[in-house]
Design a protein around this motif. Structure first.
Motif, mmCIF file in Angstrom:
data_model
loop_
_atom_site.group_PDB
_atom_site.id
_atom_site.type_symbol
_atom_site.label_atom_id
_atom_site.label_comp_id
_atom_site.label_asym_id
_atom_site.label_seq_id
_atom_site.Cartn_x
_atom_site.Cartn_y
_atom_site.Cartn_z
ATOM 1 N N VAL A 46 32.333 -50.866 40.555
ATOM 2 C CA VAL A 46 33.427 -50.281 41.349
ATOM 3 C C VAL A 46 32.901 -49.095 42.160
ATOM 4 O O VAL A 46 33.202 -48.952 43.351
ATOM 5 C CB VAL A 46 34.584 -49.844 40.440
ATOM 6 N N ALA A 47 32.095 -48.242 41.523
ATOM 7 C CA ALA A 47 31.511 -47.100 42.220
ATOM 8 C C ALA A 47 30.582 -47.571 43.346
ATOM 9 O O ALA A 47 30.571 -46.993 44.443
ATOM 10 C CB ALA A 47 30.752 -46.219 41.233
ATOM 11 N N PHE A 48 29.813 -48.615 43.093
ATOM 12 C CA PHE A 48 28.911 -49.162 44.111
ATOM 13 C C PHE A 48 29.685 -49.696 45.309
ATOM 14 O O PHE A 48 29.325 -49.431 46.476
ATOM 15 C CB PHE A 48 28.054 -50.274 43.498
ATOM 16 N N PHE A 122 27.612 -60.617 42.112
ATOM 17 C CA PHE A 122 26.682 -59.647 42.699
ATOM 18 C C PHE A 122 25.231 -60.097 42.670
ATOM 19 O O PHE A 122 24.385 -59.465 43.306
ATOM 20 C CB PHE A 122 26.805 -58.305 41.962
ATOM 21 N N GLY A 123 24.938 -61.168 41.932
ATOM 22 C CA GLY A 123 23.556 -61.609 41.818
ATOM 23 C C GLY A 123 22.785 -60.780 40.807
ATOM 24 O O GLY A 123 23.287 -59.772 40.296
ATOM 25 N N PRO A 124 21.557 -61.167 40.507
ATOM 26 C CA PRO A 124 20.780 -60.462 39.485
ATOM 27 C C PRO A 124 20.148 -59.152 39.952
ATOM 28 O O PRO A 124 19.651 -58.378 39.139
ATOM 29 C CB PRO A 124 19.691 -61.476 39.123
ATOM 30 N N GLN A 125 20.156 -58.893 41.265
ATOM 31 C CA GLN A 125 19.495 -57.702 41.789
ATOM 32 C C GLN A 125 20.254 -56.431 41.396
ATOM 33 O O GLN A 125 21.483 -56.417 41.316
ATOM 34 C CB GLN A 125 19.377 -57.762 43.312
ATOM 35 N N SER A 126 19.500 -55.374 41.178
ATOM 36 C CA SER A 126 20.094 -54.074 40.857
ATOM 37 C C SER A 126 20.662 -53.436 42.117
ATOM 38 O O SER A 126 20.097 -53.566 43.202
ATOM 39 C CB SER A 126 19.040 -53.148 40.240
ATOM 40 N N LYS A 127 21.794 -52.752 41.970
ATOM 41 C CA LYS A 127 22.455 -52.095 43.088
ATOM 42 C C LYS A 127 22.345 -50.576 42.929
ATOM 43 O O LYS A 127 22.648 -50.043 41.859
ATOM 44 C CB LYS A 127 23.931 -52.492 43.149
ATOM 45 N N PRO A 128 21.929 -49.865 43.990
ATOM 46 C CA PRO A 128 21.762 -48.409 43.876
ATOM 47 C C PRO A 128 23.079 -47.670 44.044
ATOM 48 O O PRO A 128 23.978 -48.110 44.762
ATOM 49 C CB PRO A 128 20.803 -48.080 45.022
ATOM 50 N N LEU A 129 23.184 -46.538 43.392
ATOM 51 C CA LEU A 129 24.303 -45.628 43.586
ATOM 52 C C LEU A 129 23.792 -44.367 44.268
ATOM 53 O O LEU A 129 22.629 -43.991 44.097
ATOM 54 C CB LEU A 129 24.939 -45.261 42.240
ATOM 55 N N PRO A 130 24.628 -43.698 45.040
ATOM 56 C CA PRO A 130 24.178 -42.473 45.718
ATOM 57 C C PRO A 130 23.888 -41.356 44.720
ATOM 58 O O PRO A 130 24.450 -41.322 43.617
ATOM 59 C CB PRO A 130 25.370 -42.111 46.614
ATOM 60 N N SER A 144 10.761 -26.821 36.804
ATOM 61 C CA SER A 144 11.884 -27.172 37.674
ATOM 62 C C SER A 144 12.659 -28.334 37.064
ATOM 63 O O SER A 144 12.080 -29.201 36.399
ATOM 64 C CB SER A 144 11.384 -27.554 39.073
ATOM 65 N N ILE A 145 13.961 -28.324 37.292
ATOM 66 C CA ILE A 145 14.851 -29.372 36.775
ATOM 67 C C ILE A 145 15.643 -29.923 37.943
ATOM 68 O O ILE A 145 16.142 -29.167 38.792
ATOM 69 C CB ILE A 145 15.809 -28.805 35.707
ATOM 70 N N ALA A 146 15.764 -31.237 38.001
ATOM 71 C CA ALA A 146 16.526 -31.865 39.075
ATOM 72 C C ALA A 146 18.008 -31.505 38.966
ATOM 73 O O ALA A 146 18.547 -31.390 37.865
ATOM 74 C CB ALA A 146 16.343 -33.381 39.028
ATOM 75 N N TYR A 147 18.638 -31.321 40.126
ATOM 76 C CA TYR A 147 20.076 -31.044 40.128
ATOM 77 C C TYR A 147 20.845 -32.160 39.420
ATOM 78 O O TYR A 147 21.883 -31.919 38.803
ATOM 79 C CB TYR A 147 20.578 -30.918 41.569
ATOM 80 N N GLY A 148 20.330 -33.383 39.538
ATOM 81 C CA GLY A 148 20.989 -34.506 38.878
ATOM 82 C C GLY A 148 21.027 -34.346 37.375
ATOM 83 O O GLY A 148 22.023 -34.689 36.725
ATOM 84 N N GLN A 149 19.950 -33.807 36.792
ATOM 85 C CA GLN A 149 19.920 -33.581 35.349
ATOM 86 C C GLN A 149 20.915 -32.499 34.940
ATOM 87 O O GLN A 149 21.662 -32.659 33.972
ATOM 88 C CB GLN A 149 18.509 -33.200 34.912
ATOM 89 N N VAL A 150 20.910 -31.410 35.687
ATOM 90 C CA VAL A 150 21.839 -30.316 35.386
ATOM 91 C C VAL A 150 23.280 -30.792 35.524
ATOM 92 O O VAL A 150 24.128 -30.537 34.653
ATOM 93 C CB VAL A 150 21.592 -29.116 36.320
ATOM 94 N N GLY A 151 23.566 -31.510 36.613
ATOM 95 C CA GLY A 151 24.919 -32.005 36.834
ATOM 96 C C GLY A 151 25.372 -32.968 35.758
ATOM 97 O O GLY A 151 26.524 -32.918 35.302
ATOM 98 N N LEU A 215 24.210 -42.750 34.805
ATOM 99 C CA LEU A 215 22.983 -43.499 34.513
ATOM 100 C C LEU A 215 22.568 -44.362 35.698
ATOM 101 O O LEU A 215 21.380 -44.607 35.916
ATOM 102 C CB LEU A 215 23.192 -44.370 33.276
ATOM 103 N N GLY A 216 23.562 -44.804 36.491
ATOM 104 C CA GLY A 216 23.262 -45.663 37.625
ATOM 105 C C GLY A 216 22.436 -44.988 38.701
ATOM 106 O O GLY A 216 21.795 -45.661 39.515
ATOM 107 N N GLN A 217 22.443 -43.674 38.731
ATOM 108 C CA GLN A 217 21.609 -42.957 39.699
ATOM 109 C C GLN A 217 20.127 -43.094 39.382
ATOM 110 O O GLN A 217 19.281 -42.948 40.261
ATOM 111 C CB GLN A 217 21.971 -41.477 39.698
ATOM 112 N N ILE A 218 19.834 -43.361 38.102
ATOM 113 C CA ILE A 218 18.438 -43.445 37.665
ATOM 114 C C ILE A 218 17.976 -44.900 37.587
ATOM 115 O O ILE A 218 16.926 -45.267 38.101
ATOM 116 C CB ILE A 218 18.261 -42.768 36.294
#
Length: 299
Positions: A46-48, A122-130, A144-151, A215-218
């Motif tokens: 749904v997010a994708f 959707f097929g077997p391919q992985s779909k990226p999230l922003p 340094s820590i990624a903003y994604g980790q902190v968030g 998790l989808g971001q990674i």
């Protein structure tokens, strides 16, 4: 060291969201939801789809608006998927003989069918999230820590605190806690098993949806992306004690750090062995988990 701690907390946050949902469903309605992986993946897709719609129609590929939409729609989508699971596996079966086994089989069937449906659509391919938190990094001294980790850590912690406060302060939350402690007594004083169960499934679905977006971001979203979180969520729920949110959160932290340390100093393939060994050790010394509610209470 800081990067290792951040990785451990990120994994604990994502797995903890799924595990708390599984534990919440079991403790409130007595159903071990093996369709939680399907619910997880549903929210991710749904997010994708929302991200693709915004990019195609409004040329919005990043920003606060897109990030909020991805998170909220991922949670709403998974909450709806949780209600679908409830409509198929809980409402028709909860008053039948041997409901825990019937519910287990029904949710497993939903999970298998859901995976095949996702594969067809959707097929077997992985779909990226922003990247909802951006790609920059926060510098702490030499590290340094990624903003994604902190968030991820902050959002997961805040959401779990909100759920905990809701269960302690709101009327519906108190009804759900009453169902956890004594389902028969709660039903006798007017607490609806059906309504409470569906609310629990919606909340657990929303938590899984948030974990899916984070998790989808990674690892991106795929038809089978919910399998690993489901497995880890189940063993965390068992280690923490089905029905105990504090125990589940503590188990999530322990297994998250176990995975981070194992992946850092050995090989990724050793991670499942270390996780299951840790769970076996916990259950050997504390058979009901780190903070489990006694099964005698439900009986």
């Amino acid at each position: 060291m800081i990067e290792l701690i951040a990785s451990g907390l990120v994994l604990a946050s994502m797995y903890g969201l799924v595990a708390v949902g599984i534990s919440l469903t079991w403790s409130s309605v007595g159903m071990l939801n093996l369709a939680q992986g399907f619910v997880f993946t549903f929210g991710g897709y749904v997010a994708f789809l929302f991200a693709q719609y915004m990019a195609k129609n409004f040329s919005i590929r990043d920003g606060v608006l897109l990030s909020l939409g991805v998170v909220l729609l991922g949670m709403i989508g998974s909450a709806i998927a949780g209600l679908i699971v409830g409509g198929l596996a809980f409402l028709p079966l909860h008053d039948r003989v041997n409901f825990p086994v019937r519910g287990l089989i029904a949710t497993l069937a939903i999970s298998i069918m859901g995976t095949q449906i996702f594969m067809l659509i959707f097929g077997p391919q992985s779909k990226p999230l922003p990247q909802i938190f951006g790609i920059k990094r926060l510098k702490i001294g030499e590290f340094s820590i990624a903003y994604g980790q902190v968030g991820t850590i902050v959002v997961a912690t805040v959401v779990l605190l909100i759920v905990t406060l809701w269960m302690r302060r709101s009327r519906r939350g108190l009804q759900m806690r009453a169902m956890m402690m004594n389902p028969l007594g709660a039903n006798m004083v007017g607490v609806s098993v059906r309504t409470t169960g569906m609310i629990a499934l919606a909340i657990s679905g929303a938590l899984a949806g948030l974990a899916s977006v984070l998790l989808g971001q990674i690892f991106f979203v795929s038809p089978t992306s919910g399998v690993q979180p489901l497995i880890v969520g189940l063993i965390i729920s068992l280690a923490g004690g089905l029905g105990s949110m504090p125990g589940t959160v503590l188990a999530a932290v322990l297994l998250g750090f176990a995975e981070a340390v194992t992946a850092r100093y050995t090989e990724q393939s050793f991670v499942p062995f270390v996780q299951f060994a840790l769970v076996i050790a916990i259950l050997t010394f504390r058979p009901r988990g780190l903070g489990g509610v006694l099964e005698d209470v439900r009986e």
